[in-house]
Scaffold this motif. Structure first.
Motif, PDB file in Angstrom:
ATOM      1  N   ILE A 401       0.715  -1.157   0.003  1.00  0.00           N
ATOM      2  CA  ILE A 401      -0.063   0.177  -0.044  1.00  0.00           C
ATOM      3  C   ILE A 401       0.802   1.343  -0.037  1.00  0.00           C
ATOM      4  O   ILE A 401       2.016   1.214   0.620  1.00  0.00           O
ATOM      5  CB  ILE A 401      -0.903   0.095   1.387  1.00  0.00           C
ATOM      6  N   ASP A 402       0.468   2.247  -0.824  1.00  0.00           N
ATOM      7  CA  ASP A 402       0.966   3.551  -0.663  1.00  0.00           C
ATOM      8  C   ASP A 402       1.092   4.037   0.801  1.00  0.00           C
ATOM      9  O   ASP A 402       0.284   3.930   1.553  1.00  0.00           O
ATOM     10  CB  ASP A 402       0.306   4.433  -1.395  1.00  0.00           C
ATOM     11  N   PRO A 403       2.408   4.471   1.146  1.00  0.00           N
ATOM     12  CA  PRO A 403       2.471   4.936   2.501  1.00  0.00           C
ATOM     13  C   PRO A 403       1.368   6.004   3.097  1.00  0.00           C
ATOM     14  O   PRO A 403       0.880   5.496   4.177  1.00  0.00           O
ATOM     15  CB  PRO A 403       4.143   5.445   2.709  1.00  0.00           C
ATOM     16  N   ALA A 404       1.000   7.047   2.445  1.00  0.00           N
ATOM     17  CA  ALA A 404       0.111   7.622   2.941  1.00  0.00           C
ATOM     18  C   ALA A 404      -1.237   7.017   3.128  1.00  0.00           C
ATOM     19  O   ALA A 404      -1.930   7.162   4.106  1.00  0.00           O
ATOM     20  CB  ALA A 404       0.036   8.911   1.991  1.00  0.00           C
ATOM     21  N   SER A 405      -1.632   6.130   2.169  1.00  0.00           N
ATOM     22  CA  SER A 405      -2.645   5.514   2.248  1.00  0.00           C
ATOM     23  C   SER A 405      -2.710   4.446   3.620  1.00  0.00           C
ATOM     24  O   SER A 405      -3.874   4.392   4.082  1.00  0.00           O
ATOM     25  CB  SER A 405      -3.009   4.815   0.968  1.00  0.00           C
ATOM     26  N   ALA A 406      -1.853   3.923   3.709  1.00  0.00           N
ATOM     27  CA  ALA A 406      -1.672   2.795   4.973  1.00  0.00           C
ATOM     28  C   ALA A 406      -1.692   3.452   6.179  1.00  0.00           C
ATOM     29  O   ALA A 406      -2.430   3.025   7.030  1.00  0.00           O
ATOM     30  CB  ALA A 406      -0.131   2.258   4.946  1.00  0.00           C
ATOM     31  N   ILE A 407      -0.956   4.846   6.257  1.00  0.00           N
ATOM     32  CA  ILE A 407      -1.343   5.543   7.443  1.00  0.00           C
ATOM     33  C   ILE A 407      -2.748   6.138   7.608  1.00  0.00           C
ATOM     34  O   ILE A 407      -3.383   5.996   8.667  1.00  0.00           O
ATOM     35  CB  ILE A 407      -0.584   6.585   7.489  1.00  0.00           C
ATOM     36  N   ASN A 408      -3.437   6.391   6.468  1.00  0.00           N
ATOM     37  CA  ASN A 408      -4.690   6.973   6.702  1.00  0.00           C
ATOM     38  C   ASN A 408      -5.573   5.768   7.117  1.00  0.00           C
ATOM     39  O   ASN A 408      -6.686   5.987   7.531  1.00  0.00           O
ATOM     40  CB  ASN A 408      -5.058   7.296   5.386  1.00  0.00           C
ATOM     41  N   ARG A 409      -5.600   4.627   6.459  1.00  0.00           N
ATOM     42  CA  ARG A 409      -6.077   3.514   6.770  1.00  0.00           C
ATOM     43  C   ARG A 409      -6.317   3.247   8.249  1.00  0.00           C
ATOM     44  O   ARG A 409      -7.458   2.896   8.780  1.00  0.00           O
ATOM     45  CB  ARG A 409      -5.655   2.075   5.821  1.00  0.00           C
ATOM     46  N   PHE A 410      -5.101   3.305   8.676  1.00  0.00           N
ATOM     47  CA  PHE A 410      -5.009   2.852  10.437  1.00  0.00           C
ATOM     48  C   PHE A 410      -6.000   4.230  10.962  1.00  0.00           C
ATOM     49  O   PHE A 410      -6.730   3.461  11.826  1.00  0.00           O
ATOM     50  CB  PHE A 410      -3.598   3.135  10.700  1.00  0.00           C
ATOM     51  N   LEU A 411      -6.006   5.428  10.749  1.00  0.00           N
ATOM     52  CA  LEU A 411      -6.786   6.216  11.239  1.00  0.00           C
ATOM     53  C   LEU A 411      -8.019   6.003  11.304  1.00  0.00           C
ATOM     54  O   LEU A 411      -8.974   6.132  11.979  1.00  0.00           O
ATOM     55  CB  LEU A 411      -6.294   7.559  10.715  1.00  0.00           C
TER      56      LEU A 411
END
Length: 668
Positions: A401-411
């Motif tokens: 997953i794109d790094p930004a997308s991965a972080i946003n998924r967690f949130l």
């Protein structure tokens, strides 16, 4: 020994350490050259101690990546209030070894009462050299550096072994008459491989027969025991007059390249067996201590000759029996009154700490979301799909997953779960999209980075990004899965990873057989959880759901626990919700006959279809022959369906050029 590190170790209460920290201490001790016994003795102060466990773990430490050094122990001790002291560092480097080490170097290893210096050197020369081989040695050609340390220069390198032996026999009571006088406080050196007479570098070596093995960290008596126990093919064992023995080991190499490889193998073997050695001695032109001289009142003398195996090849046969890196066999009897403590449960009833778990499912299952939910459940100590997780620290290795997308998924998952973000520092994300390498290359880097970070679980998502070999080849996948074992063993963490289903309908397969590729995937992990999509009745699809959610069933194959009762749940982006109302209990898995009949009233059971076929044939049969076209028109199906039904009827009917005939008409 480094009393600085040992003093620090004594200040650490092993019973207060996590398993990861305990392993780090063992790695640091091994890296600094200490024997396993130090770690074992210290570990006995913990109620979790199990006999033999230290040695088994010790043998698994192979020094991959950046090593854990003694500073780790020192820092642990400082964190617990220990104050370091100075001036007691007993570790020595190569240059230090040429100075006087004091009488303590002889503890437990007394020199012989009767000693003939010339006889020692003659024996040494006869063992290591042919008569016409040129020998290099250093006696009075020495110098002092800025710190006052005595260092050898090139010395003599043009005299033959035959010349030296003849002179020694002529002047048996005056070694200096043959090799020259040496400084009493320094001693003398000799090269153990013959030279060409033009210099003392590696390129001047003419025969690559011997290698030097030396350890300044083990007591002298223990060095002697270890060298003999490991049956090194030692031509000559010389006491250095200081803190070490010099073992002149047969390697019998044809050339420098082969010499280098054999010495590398020899040194690695010794390291793996707990013997820390001076790797500066790897050069074939290296100087070793000359037997027959004195060093500040101590003798450099020949202890033994021709011990261990007779040759390098003979020793390799022995090595095969001790270097397979397998743990020792243990008797069950030692555990009858003190059974080993099982690792704690990270996911209650499913996964223990330090074990492996695979989650398999189709591409629509939301596996990455489920793994992220698991990371949050561990970090916050919450249930996951109804199973309580122990609060801990987790690394999420993001390969896709794109790094930004991965972080946003967690949130978003935190928000959808309705959880306050209290322990986000317990979730660490390693974004490797675009940087993924095969797993066998990634694992050493991963292990190096997670040491001393106190993780409880490592999640790798997904494994197809790092897979090595043919996923349908059992042996190659076995080697691939061994990398997960290495992560668990080296870090003490649980390793959790996901894999996709194979192509085609999965409903008729067992849960453990749905993962794509070799069955090794399902049989290797300690826990396998499989997600399969459910077929919904029109009533549920139209009246219960809003049309965007999908329904799933979680099934298991567990090694440590009884298999779980299948869990039904919805995937409502971005989270999975357990079906606590029982709505999905009667829904069949997609790909099963039940799923096919659920919303298709025309769907028939095999028996119903067979009866329909016989009825149609009987109605059309006038002379014992019925065409496929007639059958298709009568049953209201296409020709292809008739052919498919025929195959399922077995030998009851035969087909020839489009004509169907009953095999045994008399049987009705």
């Amino acid at each position: 020994m480094d009393n600085h590190i040992l003093s620090a170790l004594k200040a650490i209460d092993v019973s207060t350490l996590s398993r990861a920290d305990w392993i780090a201490v063992g790695m640091a001790l091994k890296e600094e050259g200490y024997p396993c016994s130090i770690w074992d003795d210290w570990s006995r102060n913990d109620s979790r101690y199990h006999p033999g466990e230290c040695e088994r773990k010790w043998n698994s430490f192979h020094g991959s990546g950046t090593p854990v050094k003694g500073g780790t122990i020192v820092q642990m001790a400082k964190d617990r209030g220990w104050t370091p002291f100075g001036g007691e560092d007993g570790c020595m480097n190569w240059d230090d070894a040429i100075e006087y080490d004091g009488e303590d170097g002889f503890n437990g290893f007394a020199p012989p009462d009767a000693w003939s210096p010339a006889a020692d050197l003659i024996t040494y020369l006869e063992l290591l050299f042919d008569a016409d081989d040129r020998v290099g040695y250093v006696t009075n050609d020495v110098w002092q550096d800025a710190e006052g340390k005595w260092l050898p220069s090139k010395g003599v390198y043009d005299r033959t072994a035959g010349e030296l032996i003849a002179s020694l026999k002529k002047y048996p009571d005056d070694l200096g008459a043959t090799v020259g006088d040496w400084k009493p406080e320094v001693g003398a050196w000799i090269r153990f491989n013959p030279l060409d007479g033009d210099g003392v570098k590696n390129e001047n070596i003419t025969k690559f027969r011997f290698a030097l093995v030396e350890s300044d960290t083990l007591p002298v008596a223990e060095q002697d025991i270890v060298f003999r126990k490991l049956e090194l093919p030692i031509a000559a064992l010389v006491h250095s007059g200081g803190k070490s023995l010099h073992a002149i080991v047969r390697v019998d190499a044809e050339n420098y390249d082969e010499y280098r490889k054999r010495v590398e193998f020899l040194y690695d073997f010794l390291e793996k067996n707990g013997v820390s050695i001076d790797k500066q001695n790897r050069n074939p032109s290296r100087l070793s201590r000359m037997p027959g001289v004195t060093r500040n009142g101590n003798r450099q003398y020949l202890i033994a000759t021709n011990i261990g195996r007779k040759s390098w090849v003979d020793w390799l046969d022995f090595v095969e029996g001790v270097s397979d890196e397998l743990p020792d066999m243990v008797s069950l009897d030692i555990f009858k009154d003190n059974p080993p403590e099982l690792p704690e449960e990270l996911i209650t009833g499913i996964l223990r700490r330090g074990h492996k778990m695979l989650i398999s499912g189709s591409s629509k299952a939301g596996k990455s979301f489920l793994l992220m939910e698991l990371c949050i459940a561990i970090a916050e100590g919450k249930p996951w799909l109804g199973f309580q997780c122990k609060k801990g620290r987790v690394l999420y290795v993001n390969l896709e997953i794109d790094p930004a997308s991965a972080i946003n998924r967690f949130l978003k998952i935190y928000e959808a779960l309705g959880l306050p973000i209290k322990n986000a520092d317990s979730i660490v994300v390693w974004n490797l999209r675009g940087h993924a390498v095969p797993l066998d290359q990634l694992v050493p880097k991963l292990i190096r980075r997670v040491r001393n970070q106190h993780f409880d679980a490592i999640v790798i998502d997904p494994i197809y990004k790092v897979i090595t070999g043919d996923e349908n080849n059992a042996s190659e996948m076995g080697a691939f899965c061994n990398q997960f074992d290495k992560i668990c063993t080296e870090t003490g963490c649980s390793t959790i990873y996901c894999h996709h289903h194979s192509k085609g309908a999965q409903g008729m397969k067992k849960a453990m057989d749905r993962a794509s590729g070799s069955g090794v995937f399902a049989r290797d992990p300690d826990a396998q959880l499989d997600m399969i999509q459910l077929e919904l009745s029109e009533d549920i699809a139209n009246n219960v759901r809003d049309g965007n959610e999908t329904a799933w069933r979680l099934e298991s194959s567990l090694r440590e626990f009884p298999n779980i009762t299948p869990v039904n749940f919805w995937f409502e982006y971005p989270i999975h919700k357990v079906d606590d109302k029982g709505t999905l209990g009667a829904m069949p898995a997609q790909g099963t006959p039940q799923a096919g009949r659920l919303n298709n009233p025309k769907s028939k059971t095999p028996d119903d279809a067979a009866d329909e076929f016989r009825t149609a044939f009987s109605a059309l049969d006038m002379d014992g022959k019925v065409t496929v076209k007639d059958m298709a028109e009568y049953m209201g199906v296409i020709d292809k369906t008739v052919y498919a039904r025929l195959k399922k009827m077995g030998d009851e009917f035969t087909l020839d050029k489009g004509v169907i005939t009953k095999t045994n008409p008399e049987n009705g």
